[in-house]
Design an enzyme around this catalytic site. Sequence first.
Site, PDB file in Angstrom:
ATOM      1  N   ASP A 165       0.693  -1.200  -0.043  1.00  0.00           N
ATOM      2  CA  ASP A 165       0.031   0.022  -0.068  1.00  0.00           C
ATOM      3  C   ASP A 165       0.849   1.261  -0.120  1.00  0.00           C
ATOM      4  O   ASP A 165       1.434   1.545   0.862  1.00  0.00           O
ATOM      5  CB  ASP A 165      -0.834  -0.032   1.332  1.00  0.00           C
ATOM      6  CG  ASP A 165      -1.941   0.993   1.206  1.00  0.00           C
ATOM      7  OD1 ASP A 165      -2.090   1.731   0.026  1.00  0.00           O
ATOM      8  OD2 ASP A 165      -2.594   1.386   2.147  1.00  0.00           O
ATOM      9  N   ASP A 204      -1.965   5.070  -5.658  1.00  0.00           N
ATOM     10  CA  ASP A 204      -2.299   4.240  -4.303  1.00  0.00           C
ATOM     11  C   ASP A 204      -2.656   2.900  -4.609  1.00  0.00           C
ATOM     12  O   ASP A 204      -3.575   2.473  -5.252  1.00  0.00           O
ATOM     13  CB  ASP A 204      -3.584   4.974  -3.538  1.00  0.00           C
ATOM     14  CG  ASP A 204      -3.922   4.106  -2.477  1.00  0.00           C
ATOM     15  OD1 ASP A 204      -3.268   3.334  -1.921  1.00  0.00           O
ATOM     16  OD2 ASP A 204      -4.928   4.341  -1.821  1.00  0.00           O
TER      17      ASP A 204
END
Length: 497
Positions: free
Chosen positions: A92, A344
């Site tokens: 992430d 992201d």
Amino acid sequence: MHPFIQIYTIVLCIISSFFSCNAEDTRPPQTQSSLVLGLSHVRSLYTPSMALVNSTSYDFLDIIEPVTTYTDGYLLSLNLGTPPQVFQVYLDTGSDLTWVPCGSSSYQCMECGSSVKPTPTFLPSESSSNTRDLCGSRFCVDVHSSDNRFDPCAAAGCAIPAFTGGLCPRPCPPFSYTYGGGGLVLGSLSRDSVTLHGSIHGSGGAGAGPLPVAFPGFAFGCVGSSIREPLGIAGFGRGALSLPSQLGFLGKGFSHCFLGFRFARNPNVTSPLVMGDLALSSASTAAGFVFTPMLTSATYPNFYYVGLDGVGLGDDGSGGSAAMAAPPSLSGIDAQGNGGVLVDTGTTYTHLPDPFYASVLASLISAAPYERSRELEARTGFDLCFKVPCARAPCADDELPPITLHLTGGARLALPKLSSYYPVTAIRDSVVVKCLLFQRMEDDAGGPAAVLGSFQMQNVEVVYDLAVKDGNGYIPVGYRWNVLFPATENSFRPHPY
């Protein structure tokens, strides 16, 4: 998957040339000061008969791991503790904290769905190198997102002379860490050794690996319960808590190359995550790089941002397309730190805000020569699904309009069809339903105006070059986009857009 915490910024460069993301455990040519990780399900890195190398004993090393596709993201295997306990966690770039399910009791996850299988938990008592982080550490302050560095020690019950003098021995208090979309984890901050595959280099010698290399004192979340977060996460943001920051690679950079979602849960098909000089070598030598400036946000300095000038449909004959102009909020960031496109990997699909997103949908409906499947739209939650004629798999030949992202500075990213549209049904009566895998940006509370998700980064090498800055202090980062079709489960061939 961005948390509501502060972060740093960079500049991105986009590479438009082919790169082979290889199956299984491919090891690129080794260079000094590099870490190569993989996103994949793997067993423990070493047996008791193998020598464990301490990373602090060497100035130069490479680390090599496998990485796999999961159902909604990409997994990195972490080996934590002594002896190592193995966990698969999401990669992430939109958050900093690395955490794993933890504790002797079962891990509790609310709103995680009935299909989520029980996950293993980290047992601190089974690791000889595990300690609780102290309330005065910078990591404890960061995980509590406090403007006052004394707050965690005050919460831990320290007296004022103890915590102002840096003498409080109490452990870091339990934390809650919030993600976008309503995700939340509750836990405590631990310190332990994280072990990765390494190839050790002396200042003039050849590699001696692969060997298991231990990074001692790694700070991570020991999480006992969560909301909407069934697996652990490896945070790759720009904050002090992130994995590349703690391992010393934010002064260099990293890269990832995600294989397609079609290989979800297949441990035999993997791709590399690279940290250090090796991640930057191809970006500095390969032809075909194009650059777009990374946007800066003083409010959210740990995020990786790019600017989006527009979205093009179809092909203008030169590998790109004329673009529908994006609103200024997508191409820039205002004085309050709002706007721009967040890169992201913890968000699956690219999200665009209305009314721009609505105009993109309207243009796609006009350009696509197929009937919509409103039934599948209702069932899947996707906004556009089309009934595409197809007599036999893989149904790759269709007339759905290609989508090109026009980034600030003139960079164009022509998305592969499988990164824009995905078949959500089997072939039935010579028809397959394909859905647009973009979504509407629902969060209007400030921060990023749009999100570039991992699904649109399939079969793409993304290079974040954090070592070089221009005269304005911007940091270049890089993308290399390519398309790969499998010939077999473990072999691939390049295929043009």
